[in-house]
Design a protein around this motif. Structure first.
Motif, PDB file in Angstrom:
ATOM      1  N   HIS A 390       0.756  -1.103   0.047  1.00 12.11           N
ATOM      2  CA  HIS A 390      -0.056  -0.120   0.048  1.00 12.11           C
ATOM      3  C   HIS A 390       0.698   1.213   0.060  1.00 12.11           C
ATOM      4  O   HIS A 390       0.575   2.239  -0.648  1.00 12.11           O
ATOM      5  N   ILE A 393       2.157   1.704  -3.163  1.00 11.73           N
ATOM      6  CA  ILE A 393       1.129   2.271  -4.287  1.00 11.73           C
ATOM      7  C   ILE A 393       1.140   3.719  -4.249  1.00 11.73           C
ATOM      8  O   ILE A 393       0.677   4.610  -5.077  1.00 11.73           O
ATOM      9  N   ILE A 394       1.113   4.205  -2.789  1.00 11.54           N
ATOM     10  CA  ILE A 394       0.827   5.611  -2.830  1.00 11.54           C
ATOM     11  C   ILE A 394       1.944   6.498  -3.379  1.00 11.54           C
ATOM     12  O   ILE A 394       1.555   7.350  -3.862  1.00 11.54           O
ATOM     13  N   ASP A 399      -2.834   4.975  -6.248  1.00 13.17           N
ATOM     14  CA  ASP A 399      -3.928   4.790  -5.358  1.00 13.17           C
ATOM     15  C   ASP A 399      -5.343   4.943  -5.648  1.00 13.17           C
ATOM     16  O   ASP A 399      -6.237   4.588  -5.262  1.00 13.17           O
ATOM     17  N   ALA A 405      -7.435  -0.081  -5.860  1.00 12.74           N
ATOM     18  CA  ALA A 405      -8.313   0.096  -4.720  1.00 12.74           C
ATOM     19  C   ALA A 405      -9.317  -0.645  -4.077  1.00 12.74           C
ATOM     20  O   ALA A 405      -9.439  -1.078  -3.104  1.00 12.74           O
ATOM     21  N   ILE A 424     -10.597   3.741   2.642  1.00 15.46           N
ATOM     22  CA  ILE A 424     -10.339   3.527   1.184  1.00 15.46           C
ATOM     23  C   ILE A 424     -11.345   3.651   0.354  1.00 15.46           C
ATOM     24  O   ILE A 424     -11.521   4.364  -0.517  1.00 15.46           O
TER      25      ILE A 424
END
Length: 738
Positions: A390, A393-394, A399, A405, A424
């Motif tokens: 995560h 990904i950010i 994201d 997502a 999220i």
DNA sequence: ATAGGGTTAG
């Protein structure tokens, strides 16, 4: 000498396409400047054309920037050259400026401009260009038509998203999701200029976009109207159809293509392979593989990636590996194909290993890489890995990708972090049926049936029709919470909404009735189903019989089950447990001896916990953990405090014919207790403890954990093989119903 | 001017 080179220049100028290299072009240019200066507009235009055709952007621009008055042909050369060199913004800007000067575009410039729109993901601009193409009568041009089809195939939303977008101005949607240029003021101005000057093609035709009155998508429509078609046209329309999920159409095109005496090539094959992979059996796929080999296509990297995917989809990952290992150069697509293949076939650890290997091989993960690997973290409940992904990904800004997502929502929900999942979910700018279903199922598994039903209604307000999977999620929510009437209502409403119940839905209702103790109703329901009951449906009823201690029905169900699924040891195991619980030790041991004779072994109960990014696994009665001594002390201490609080072990759950003391001994060596005790001694006071267990939590452990949560002031989240239990202050989120 | 890989499923 002088005159012979002069003759050569004349010949070359008459036939510029005969110039094939950069040095030839530069020589010619130099010769012209030497003998005639650089003032002739027509000569400069010819030279610019030569440079542009050779993709020489720098040289083209040098000539172009020397014009005081730019002829049409020069504009076109530069638009083309920008586009061919990947300078799509500049290409479009140049095109707009050219139109501003009133220059007429033609078939020599439209393919480049359309290609620029495709790469910039500017559907609206592209549509305006399409309008322009029609106005100038260029729609019958082969290359322009091919480029337009390609653009619509890449940029139009796929047909299954369609109902979402029907009611909303689509331009907004497309820009907010697909365009990276929304905040780019330069292209924003450009876009507005173009849209103002060129009326959008589909707006002028019908006001309706993507799909139109004929029911065809834009790609097929253009294809039908094209007077001349080549292999590229066929490949593009087939690829477009596959992309929109129109598989039947794609295969129909493939047949028509053969009838038109056109030979499928690498492009055709790699476009249709996914269709065979998903809709035809392995044999057909192998046939295609054979065809590829016979025609020498199997050396093509694209074909190989498709083959990896095809074999994986047909659950033949070994064959995927074989193809993967043949690749000399592995690019991101081949890595992603093999990783996705592993994950989809349930070999999650291998998938994670390959993901690491991909990173080690310096192949940059793209969006697809993350949506392919995240389900592995979800299934393995490895929160620390999921969080790392995560974070990655950010950092790279993926994201807001729908696939990513949705799988993040699913991953956090499956790791018991339902609030993070919701966070999220709430921050996604569009929800489709997959993301809705992921969050609903998340609440269902975490025992929040109310929230699940609210979201199910919200989904429909959001104009998303529930599909079979969404129904499964809401039925799961009801069955885990004992909402019998609600569950039944959802089940009966399925047909009204055009979703026919499948085996899983029947199984869910059987489970719902069984868990609620309505055993005979469940039995009748299963017998009356229009689908032949499977072993797993009987298994749910059998475990319900166990919970509600109905040995007679259990024997009947176990018989049904072993007929439906002879190899499955589930019924023997459950029945034997029930005999034990009822004190029928003889029956129990007879059954167990029978199982042993048949070579069946009980899977060991196992629990695991993550502490400081490391997974610690405990098998029932396990003493091998390095901190076992401390764990044992902690367990004894806990047991004393539990007893003081009024906890009484429910020894019937021990399931073995042993004396009382040993029974209670067994009770506090259950794997989940070992894991919890370890969690308590190795994490700071007050930290939430997350446990995962491969089997269902027994009644006694459930009671004990409620006490532990109260005594220790800890939230304890246990994921068993079917759901989550959130223990807090002496209570559990399942309301003792599981 | 054309191609391959992705999310939800007790």
């Amino acid at each position: 000498m002088e005159s012979s080179s002069e003759n050569l220049v004349k010949t070359l100028l008459r036939n510029p396409s005969s110039i094939k290299t950069k040095s030839q072009a530069k020589q010619l240019h130099a010769q012209i400047v030497k003998t005639r200066g650089s003032r002739s507009v027509s000569l400069a235009t010819i030279i610019l054309g030569v440079y542009s055709d050779l993709n020489l952007l720098k040289e083209s621009l040098e000539v172009f920037n020397n014009f005081r008055y730019v002829p049409t042909k020069a504009w076109k050369s530069v638009v083309r050259c920008y586009s061919c060199n990947g300078y799509f913004r500049d290409s479009l800007a140049c095109f707009v400026e050219m139109r501003g000067w009133g220059k007429l575009p033609g078939s020599d410039v439209f393919p480049s401009v359309v290609r620029a729109c495709t790469h910039l993901k500017e559907l609206r601009v592209g549509e305006s260009v399409h309008g322009c193409v029609i106005r100038f009568g260029m729609e019958s041009d082969l290359y322009t038509g091919n480029a337009l089809m390609n653009m619509y195939a890449k940029l139009q939303v796929s047909s299954h998203d369609y109902h979402v977008l029907d009611e909303i101005p689509q331009s907004d949607r497309v820009y907010s999701r697909r365009s990276s240029l929304t905040q780019d003021s330069e292209i924003g101005i450009l876009r507005n200029e173009l849209i103002m000057s060129e009326k959008s093609h589909f707006e002028s035709l019908s006001g309706r976009r993507v799909k139109n009155a004929t029911g065809l998508d834009s790609v097929s429509k253009i294809f039908q109207m094209m007077p001349d078609k080549d292999v590229v046209s066929w490949n593009t329309v087939i690829g477009g159809n596959v992309q929109s999920g129109l598989y039947e159409e794609a295969l129909e095109r493939l047949r028509e293509m053969s009838n038109a005496y056109l030979k499928p090539d690498c492009f055709t094959l790699s476009s249709v392979l996914p269709v065979f992979a998903r809709h035809v059996n392995v044999l057909k796929g192998k046939e295609i593989h054979g065809y590829a080999i016979r025609h020498g296509f199997d050396k093509d990297e694209y074909i190989r990636s498709s083959l990896i995917d095809m074999y994986a989809t047909c659950t033949r990952v070994e064959d995927s590996y074989r193809v993967f290992n043949l690749l000399s150069e592995k690019d991101d697509v081949s890595w992603n194909s093999i990783i996705a293949g592993c994950v989809q076939n349930g070999t999650f650890v291998e998938g994670l290993g390959l993901f690491r290997q991909m990173l080690a091989a310096n192949v940059k993960p793209v969006e697809v890489s993350f949506s392919a690997i995240l389900p592995a973290c979800a299934h393995l409940t490895t929160l620390h890995l999921g969080k790392q992904l995560h974070a990655y990904i950010i950092r790279v800004g993926f994201d807001q990708n729908m696939y990513i997502a949705s799988s993040l929502v699913d991953m956090y929900a499956k790791c018991g972090k339902i609030m993070t999942a919701r966070w999220i979910f709430d921050r996604m700018d569009i929800h489709d049926s997959v993301s809705w279903t992921a969050i609903i199922m998340g609440y269902a598994l975490n025992g929040h049936a109310r929230e699940a039903t609210i979201l199910f209604e919200n989904m429909q307000h959001d104009k998303i029709k529930p599909n079979a999977v969404a129904y499964l999620a809401i039925l799961t929510a009801c069955s885990h919470a004992g909402l019998v009437d609600e569950g039944w209502n959802y089940f009966t409403s399925m047909n009204r909404y055009g979703v026919s119940p499948e085996l899983e839905h029947y199984a869910s209702i059987a489970d719902l009735l069984g868990r609620a103790g309505r055993l005979m109703e469940a039995y009748k329901f299963i017998n009356d189903m229009p689908i032949k009951p499977t072993g797993s449906i009987w298994a749910t009823l059998l475990s319900a019989c166990r919970v509600h201690k109905n040995v007679e029905l259990a024997e009947k169900v176990a018989k049904e089950m072993s007929t439906a699924d002879p190899g499955n040891m589930g019924p023997y195991l459950l029945l034997s447990n029930m005999y034990s619980a009822a004190g029928r030790w003889k029956d129990a041991s007879k059954l167990r001896t029978n199982m042993k004779k048949k070579g069946m072994r009980k899977p060991p109960a196992c629990s695991w916990i993550e502490v400081r990014n490391q997974v610690h696994a405990f098998v029932s009665g396990d003493t091998s953990h390095p901190y076992y001594d401390q764990i044992h002390v902690a367990l004894r201490d806990l047991y004393e405090r539990l007893k003081q609080e009024g906890y009484v072990p429910q020894i019937s759950e021990a399931l073995h014919d042993v004396d009382e003391e040993q029974k209670s001994d067994l009770l506090y060596t259950h794997s989940e207790r070992l894991a919890i005790a370890f969690g308590i001694i190795s994490t700071p006071a007050g930290t939430t403890i997350h446990i995962i267990k491969n089997l269902r939590v027994c009644v006694d452990c459930h009671t004990a954990i409620k006490f532990i949560s109260k005594i220790m002031g800890r939230d304890i989240i246990v994921r068993d093989n079917s759901r989550f239990h959130h223990f807090k202050d002496g209570n559990c989120s399942c309301g003792d119903y599981w």
